[in-house]
Design an enzyme around this catalytic site. Structure first.
Site, PDB file in Angstrom:
ATOM      1  CB  SER A 239      -0.912  -0.005   1.227  1.00  0.00           C
ATOM      2  OG  SER A 239      -0.132   0.227   2.382  1.00  0.00           O
ATOM      3  CE  LYS A 240      -2.846   3.184  -1.034  1.00  0.00           C
ATOM      4  NZ  LYS A 240      -3.764   2.363  -0.278  1.00  0.00           N
TER       5      LYS A 240
END
Length: 466
Positions: A239-240
């Site tokens: 994820s980010k």
RNA sequence: GGUCCCUUCGUCUAGCGGUCUAGGACACCGGCCUUUCACGUCGGUAACAUGGGUUCGAUUCCCAUAGGGAUCACCA
């Protein structure tokens, strides 16, 4: 043309991320290898979350990576009539039913079931309901099998079996009349003649209910190949938090598409001990048999290594054009300065990304060199000045400002002064580039050209201690 | 929690019963090369999750356990 028909079906609720890109890549590679058909379908049935910007971003990323498709892009939002007809068909055949339970009621029951240790599945309140109250909103549910088992042979994971008791009556149409993912994906994959569904293994749990849907709709069930997830360094879903996850962010970071493609292919797939693969190699060598079963951790270091490889071996003209974009992004005017391809040549072996290359190229285009004080203090000393001046005059007198000519000018100074290159070069490097780290001074001199080099060297005189 | 998937060096992986004192790559450490930084090159550290089976023989097959991941929406 073989019978193989595969598709990539992203949902336009964001940019194309690393995981999606790899799924798309695997689909593309297999289609090309088998001379099959690769279809792109945009899954935008969720009108509230889908955006045109996301669709554009996905299309752009696919193009950047070089993943061309044969059919599409198809938009599910343009096919609602088809889905409605299929829902109607199921309703008429008694394979689906109207459910009047409200979202709030369902939520409450789910919680209650969970609290009492039960399963949070639909309790079947409306399953046998006969009346159709007018004016009351309803969803349509699929009457799922309640016993028996559903199994399929996954091309990557092998045989997978689900007990139908685990499945509940899933909603296939919202109360606003729009259809839901698990339903449209089946209708579309069937209607588009998809023979093999290659997707992330987060869809494994959806597969049995989809198979039941294929059967209820009278469609042939395609084959499935579920590719493992890509994890972050902490082994949780990428994820980010783990850094850039958008494909196009990598372009901005100075990565070459062939490096990303090569990296993504090798993450989860292998071919003996080989590491370097062009797209053509991949198309020739890719098979589902060599795709691993376990999730892989995204390793930016290795991507960097591959990118460095492709920069080192890349075409200079192309790299020059790409470098220019990064330089311009830094506000640097490349018109009044050395030839970009020559600059690329000096930086190819010392830059892992185009951004690094741009950083390393800045000094070539600087109007004025602002030297690092520490470097100046260390090398531009009174003691070094005589040698420096000798180099300056030798280079001024040089009438063959090529690598060979420059080298012989230095050779002359070295034999006349008895100084080694290690005593001569550093100060030259500092006044030429402002730093102690740069390409070889001969290369820098040649690339800069005589006029600019001499100007910098003369200005550099001021830096020397008295 | 239920269900499903997964499990070889820190990471990506090779290995598809004996060739394994487990191979390659990234990263890391050291040597060499060298005008700096890099490149390159040579070498090194480092793994079969655990316990049962099956077998003459398990990294390879089966079963448990543990660990990790995914999924349980009127999202996709």
């Amino acid at each position: 043309m073989s019978q193989l028909r595969v598709r990539f079906a992203p949902s336009p609720t964001g940019y194309l991320h690393i995981g999606g890109a790899r799924t798309a890549l695997f689909n593309y590679l297999l289609a090309r290898k088998e001379k099959g058909t690769f279809i792109l379908r945009i899954e935008d049935t969720d009108v509230a979350r889908s955006t045109q910007e996301s669709t554009d971003a996905i299309l752009q990323a696919m193009e950047w990576l070089g993943l061309s498709y044969d059919e599409g892009p198809f938009y599910q939002s343009e096919r609602f009539d088809l889905y409605r007809a299929k829902v109607q068909q199921l309703l008429e055949q008694g394979k689906a039913y109207r459910c009047y339970c409200t979202a709030e009621e369902l939520e409450a029951r789910r919680e209650a079931a969970l609290k009492s240790g039960g399963k949070p599945k639909y309790d079947g309140t409306c399953r046998e309901r006969r009346d159709q109250p007018a004016g009351v909103p309803f969803v349509v549910r699929f009457r799922s099998a309640q016993e028996g088992e559903t199994c399929f042979h996954d091309r990557i994971k092998g045989p997978i079996v689900f007990n139908n008791e685990e499945l509940d009556d899933l909603i296939i149409q919202r109360s606003d009349g729009t259809p839901i993912y698990n339903f449209v994906v089946v209708v579309d994959d069937a209607e588009m003649g998809i023979t093999l569904v290659i997707r992330g293994d987060d869809h494994i749990n959806n597969t049995p209910r989809q198979i039941l849907l294929y059967q209820a709709l009278g469609y042939a069930v395609p084959e499935f190949a579920h590719v493992p997830m890509i994890l972050g360094a902490d082994k949780t879903r990428l994820s980010k938090r783990h850094g850039a996850t958008s494909v196009m962010a990598y372009e901005e970071l100075g990565f070459l598409p062939e490096a990303l493609v090569n990296y993504l292919a090798r993450l989860g797939w292998s071919c003996g001990d080989e590491e370097i693969f062009s797209m053509a190699d991949l198309i020739e060598k890719f098979t589902l048999d060599n795709v691993g079963k376990s999730a892989g951790v995204f390793n930016p270091e290795k991507l960097l290594w591959l990118n460095a490889h492709y920069i080192k071996t890349g075409d200079r003209q192309r790299l020059a054009a790409l470098l220019q974009r990064h330089l311009v992004a830094k506000g640097i005017d490349t018109n009044n300065g050395p030839n970009l391809e020559a600059v690329v040549k000096t930086l190819q072996e010392r830059a892992r990304t185009l951004v690094e290359m741009a950083d390393g190229a800045v000094f070539y285009y600087a109007k004025e060199i602002i030297a690092d004080p520490e470097a100046v203090a260390k090398w531009c000393t009174a003691e070094a000045r005589p040698g420096y001046e000798a180099v300056l005059s030798a280079l001024t007198a040089c009438n063959d400002f090529t690598h060979a000519g420059i080298e012989s000018a230095f050779a002359g100074v070295m034999s006349a002064t008895g100084l080694k290159l290690g005593k001569l070069a550093p100060a030259v490097r500092v006044t030429l580039t402002g730093s102690t780290a740069s390409p070889s001074v001969y290369e820098v001199l040649e690339t800069l050209g005589q006029e600019r080099s001499l100007e910098r060297l003369r200005n550099g005189l001021k830096l020397f201690a008295a």
